[in-house]
Design a protein around this motif. Structure first.
Motif, mmCIF file in Angstrom:
data_model
loop_
_atom_site.group_PDB
_atom_site.id
_atom_site.type_symbol
_atom_site.label_atom_id
_atom_site.label_comp_id
_atom_site.label_asym_id
_atom_site.label_seq_id
_atom_site.Cartn_x
_atom_site.Cartn_y
_atom_site.Cartn_z
ATOM 1 N N THR A 143 1.053 -0.926 -0.016
ATOM 2 C CA THR A 143 0.153 0.395 -0.222
ATOM 3 C C THR A 143 1.212 0.679 -0.321
ATOM 4 O O THR A 143 1.880 1.418 -0.544
ATOM 5 C CB THR A 143 -0.627 0.223 1.210
ATOM 6 O OG1 THR A 143 -1.686 0.821 0.669
ATOM 7 C CG2 THR A 143 0.175 -0.052 2.750
ATOM 8 N N VAL A 149 -3.937 3.417 5.304
ATOM 9 C CA VAL A 149 -4.238 2.457 5.516
ATOM 10 C C VAL A 149 -3.076 1.456 6.310
ATOM 11 O O VAL A 149 -3.080 1.026 6.906
ATOM 12 C CB VAL A 149 -3.964 1.781 4.317
ATOM 13 C CG1 VAL A 149 -3.697 0.176 4.259
ATOM 14 C CG2 VAL A 149 -4.731 2.913 3.347
ATOM 15 N N PRO A 251 -8.735 -1.428 6.678
ATOM 16 C CA PRO A 251 -7.381 -2.225 6.764
ATOM 17 C C PRO A 251 -7.408 -2.414 8.024
ATOM 18 O O PRO A 251 -6.817 -3.545 8.800
ATOM 19 C CB PRO A 251 -6.927 -0.862 6.952
ATOM 20 C CG PRO A 251 -7.833 0.343 5.742
ATOM 21 C CD PRO A 251 -9.208 -0.237 5.784
#
Lengths: 420, 76
Positions: A143, A149, A251
């Protein structure tokens, strides 16, 4: 001579010029939304821009009812409306009456086509979904290194089963994003991670687009480590979600799927230890019971005393064992158990020796049992009180004696005594 | 048998459960039971130790000309 007017007059004139000009009224404008602000009044304020220019825009609450999607930053739209001037500020803006998402139709078609293709290949099949490892040592995360996240994953995993995290800093939107994500999945597999989380925060369909590209889908399908997708917070599924082994809604959810709760695992361990202790107590109880039986079977007093001494010792051992089981300090307990186990061996050996001793004694006792002698035809002579008369010196003429034989007794009177 | 200190959490837990079952099902002599108990304690301690580790690593993989490199990653 030119006339002099007030600022208000000027702005009002410009406003009427604008509102009477058909070239800026009832037009469709193509642009991208940014700086979108939603006010409690229900009005939306935003900037509509393309690569070289921008204009402030507003969409009033009553117009919002005309659109069937939620406007978001970075969304490409075609907006219908007119230019108006806000006299007080002398600034002009685009009043949007309705808008449509632009390019979405094409994206949607591409999405559907790829979905169909991969589905036909069986890439979404349930049978392909792998179980996540229960206790991974390392989690890989593909990511953006910035943003919520990775932050959420690191924070959440802090309270979960301890695992190392390797982040592959990927570009998650825009040109080259799909390639960057796919590269990350491959690189982290090479690092030997046990499970992968691939994702990004929520956004418009354009923002999430990389996760609808074949490159990413193929990389997920080829990943050796099971993949958890965590794309956006929305209910929409991306292709990546469909190919992934598990889809996480957020997440935080992804971290929770990857790692067990520390407390839960601890509880599990405790339950195991309670079972161990219960079984061990059971075994001790059985041992205890067996010694009691043995104890009651051995009648001669001496042995009985020794046995009860051992029984007491066993009780002590038992209670020490119990307190040892409750002992929190592992090392102490281990050392103690060792001693106890030696002691127990010792007790067992002692008891076995006792048993042998007892047998020997009881055989010897048997052999000297006077009643046994009577079997062979001898007789036992006692006085009236049942006391054995073992010497002729104790005989008195005229007294009564008892003669015990193997199967009965007789009474007799001493008539004569002769001493050797 | 593998040294307990080197076992993974999963293996330790698996072995612990095996021992528990053995204890519960087998009509064991005390000696054997104590041996199992001792081992169970070792495994439990191993698991706890892993669970209590705080020094987990958070790293970022960087592509360099000499191949991928890992460096510590701290959230901003």
């Amino acid at each position: 001579m030119a006339e002099t007017i007030t600022v208000t007059q000027l702005n009002t004139r410009v406003r009427s010029v604008l509102s009477e000009s058909p070239t800026v009224n009832d037009v469709w404008v193509l642009g991208e939304l940014s700086n979108l602000k939603k006010y409690p009044s229900g009005h939306y304020y935003f900037t509509l821009k393309d690569s070289t220019s921008e204009i402030r825009g507003v969409m009033f609450r009553q117009s919002r009812a005309r659109i069937d999607f939620e406007p978001q930053d970075n969304m490409k739209v075609t907006a219908f409306g007119k230019v108006d001037l806000y006299v007080e500020r002398g600034s002009y803006q685009f009043i949007v009456e309705t808008m449509q998402r632009s390019g979405v139709g094409d994206l949607y078609l591409a999405y559907e086509a790829l979905k169909k293709k991969l589905e036909a290949e069986g890439l979404f099949d349930r049978s392909r979904k792998r179980n996540l490892p229960l206790y991974p040592k390392t989690i890989g995360v593909v990511t953006s290194p910035k943003g919520a996240v990775i932050h959420d994953i690191i924070t959440t995993s802090g309270r979960l089963f301890p695992a190392d995290i390797i982040l592959y800093p990927a570009q998650v939107q825009g040109e080259g994003a799909a390639e960057s994500i796919a590269k990350g999945i491959k690189a982290l597999n090479k690092e030997g991670v046990d499970v992968l989380i691939v994702g990004r925060g929520g956004g418009s369909i354009e923002d999430l687009w990389a996760f609808n590209e074949e490159t990413v889908a193929r990389a997920i399908a080829a990943s050796e480590a099971p993949v958890i997708s965590a794309v956006g917070h929305e209910t929409d599924f991306t292709i990546a979600d469909l190919v992934a082994d598990v889809r996480a809604p957020t997440p935080t959810g992804a971290a929770e799927l990857a790692l067990r709760d520390r407390k839960e695992v601890m509880k599990h361990l405790d339950t195991d230890m309670i079972r161990v202790k219960r079984s061990l107590s059971g075994i001790l109880d059985r041992m205890h019971y067996r010694f009691r039986i043995l104890d009651s079977k051995l009648s001669p007093r001496r042995a009985e005393q020794r046995i009860s001494m051992h029984s007491m010792r066993l009780d002590e051992l038992y209670s020490r064992m119990n307190s040892a089981l409750k002992d929190k300090i592992g090392t102490m307990r281990r050392r103690f158990i060792k001693t106890d186990s030696n002691m127990d061996l010792y007790v067992q050996r002692m008891l076995e020796n006792d048993k042998k001793d007892l047998q020997r004694y009881s055989e010897r006792l048997e052999s000297i049992n006077p009643m046994k002698v009577l079997d062979r035809g001898y007789a036992l002579i006692t006085d009236e009180n049942g006391k054995a008369l073992t010497s002729s010196g104790k005989m008195r003429i005229g007294t009564d004696v008892n003669i015990m034989m193997k199967d009965g007794k007789a009474e007799a009177e001493i008539k004569k005594v002769e001493m050797k | 048998m593998m040294e307990v200190e080197e076992m993974t959490f999963e293996d330790s837990l698996k072995m612990l459960e095996q021992l528990v079952n053995e204890l519960e099902n087998g009509n064991l002599e005390l000696d054997k039971a104590l041996e199992i108990y001792e081992k169970a304690i070792l495994l439990r301690d191993r698991c706890k130790k892993i669970l209590d580790t705080c020094d987990r690593k958070v790293q970022m993989l960087i592509e360099t000309s000499e191949g991928p490199k890992k460096e510590d990653f701290v959230i901003e």
